[in-house]
Scaffold this active site. Structure first.
Site, PDB file in Angstrom:
ATOM      1  CG  HIS A   1      -1.834   1.161   1.308  1.00  0.00           C
ATOM      2  ND1 HIS A   1      -3.098   1.157   0.769  1.00  0.00           N
ATOM      3  CD2 HIS A   1      -1.675   2.392   1.865  1.00  0.00           C
ATOM      4  CE1 HIS A   1      -3.674   2.324   0.976  1.00  0.00           C
ATOM      5  NE2 HIS A   1      -2.830   3.101   1.649  1.00  0.00           N
ATOM      6  CD  GLU A   2       1.556   3.565   3.705  1.00  0.00           C
ATOM      7  OE1 GLU A   2       1.793   4.648   3.119  1.00  0.00           O
ATOM      8  OE2 GLU A   2       0.518   3.363   4.364  1.00  0.00           O
TER       9      GLU A   2
ATOM     10  CG  HIS B   1       0.312   6.174  -0.667  1.00  0.00           C
ATOM     11  ND1 HIS B   1      -0.779   6.654  -1.352  1.00  0.00           N
ATOM     12  CD2 HIS B   1      -0.195   5.549   0.444  1.00  0.00           C
ATOM     13  CE1 HIS B   1      -1.885   6.340  -0.704  1.00  0.00           C
ATOM     14  NE2 HIS B   1      -1.556   5.668   0.384  1.00  0.00           N
TER      15      HIS B   1
END
Length: 386
Positions: A32-33, A36
């Site tokens: 997920h990170e 980003h």
């Protein structure tokens, strides 16, 4: 109980229900990170911190080329990336200090609204991509077991027996939805909890219309959690199961189909919890997730991989909910900014994030309460004080 037996039990529990859970969670959070992070870098944004976990740093290192601090933090239940120009890790507010033109060029808060939205959306998108590619990989390596929608056996006293279903019946459709395999029957029965099932059944040369009303029972789920589910009371015909070998293209297509089905079922389940047709006790928190990870680990590597895929998909979905603090809430603010041509006022955003934080914390408390109530020790405590 002997000391060695007790010690082995503790080690077993720590490994399966703590270590495996944290490893799975770390993978999902990292994906997920990283979504980003990558899109931020592609848009020329400097990333100050990439953290797995929250709180004080336990171990880390600084990339000399980008200046990013990669670290593991004390509380390993999540993670974040902090962009240059953010006053906090949630990117809720910007740094008020004056910046030079060079600093503005790499600041998240000074990028166009479309760029900021792309960075925020990239986290959930990475979870979806990971889930789809993971499923495709499983289908490609292990194949896919597909069972024809034929009744192999009817359980005595079940809804199927009451409706008149027999072994050998082929179910072609349920409530107007075509059925191609037995797995479709299981999926439809689980989500059609609030109404009877209108079955289109082929029996020999006849096509019959049969109405069945599944019974809601409590049973142990695939990964060990107790759940209330509607049960029709039929078993598949094992002789009609085939293992399909996939090419990369067909594996990807099937993974997309399965992902779409999971997402649709999740939204239907949430809607049923809201309108009261499904028990909200099914909502689980970290304890239930850890139990699921432990059960998956004991079933084998493929189950761990599938559980990781499922958790990644759920993390992506939850983060897209339009709640301030979550990625979906940020996207709502950016959409308003794009329409108005300016960001919402600081006070409006501040109140929005406060409300969002309250909602998220309340949901976590409620889910954790469900986890605790579902533990066997809770029943013992209830009996002691009743």
């Amino acid at each position: 109980m002997e000391l060695s037996t007790l010690l082995n039990s503790v080690i077993h529990g720590v490994w399966y229900y703590v270590v495996i859970f944290l490893l799975i969670l770390t993978v999902v959070v990292f994906v997920h990170e990283m979504g980003h992070f990558l899109v931020a870098r592609w848009n020329g944004i400097r990333v100050d911190v990439f953290s797995i976990g929250f709180g004080p740093e336990v171990w880390g290192w600084t990339d000399p080329k980008t200046g990013t601090r990669w670290r593991f933090s004390l509380v390993p239940l999540g993670g974040y990336v902090k962009f240059f120009g953010d006053a906090d890790a949630a990117s809720a507010t910007g740094d008020d200090r004056p910046m030079t033109d060079e600093e503005k060029a790499v600041s998240f808060q000074h990028k166009r609204v479309g760029q900021r939205a792309a960075v925020v959306f990239a986290g959930p998108a990475a979870n979806f991509i990971f889930a789809i590619l993971g499923l495709a990989g499983l289908f490609l390596v292990l194949g896919q077991a597909v069972t024809e929608p034929v009744v192999g056996a009817v359980q005595a006293g079940s809804a199927a027996e009451a409706a008149g279903l027999r072994a050998g019946d082929r179910i072609n459709a349920i409530n107007g939805t075509p059925v191609d395999r037995f797995q479709d029957i299981q999926r439809i029965v689980r989500i059609e909890i609030e109404r009877p099932l209108d079955l289109s059944v082929q029996r020999g040369t006849e096509t019959l219309a049969i109405e069945a009303r599944p019974k809601v029972v409590q049973r142990k789920g695939v990964f060990g959690d107790m759940e209330k589910v509607p049960v029709l009371g039929i078993a598949a015909d094992s002789a009609r199961t085939t293992l399909i070998s996939h090419t990369p293209g067909s594996a990807l297509a099937e993974a997309l189909r399965e992902t779409e089905g999971m997402v649709r079922s999740t939204f239907i389940g949430i809607g049923q919890m809201i309108n009261g047709t499904r028990d909200s006790d099914e909502l689980g928190g970290p304890i239930r997730i850890a139990k699921g990870a432990g059960e998956a680990a004991q079933l084998g590597l493929s189950s761990v991989v599938f559980y990781t895929i499922l958790l990644s998909l759920n993390l992506g979905l939850i983060n897209l909910f339009p709640i301030p603090v979550l990625d979906g809430g940020h996207l709502v603010f950016y959409a308003i900014e794009a329409i108005l041509g300016r960001p919402l006022g600081e006070r409006a955003q501040e109140y929005g994030f406060r409300v969002g934080l309250f909602l998220v914390l309340a949901l976590m408390v409620f889910a954790t309460r469900n986890d605790i109530v579902a533990l066997p020790i809770w029943q013992v405590v209830k009996q002691l004080f009743s």
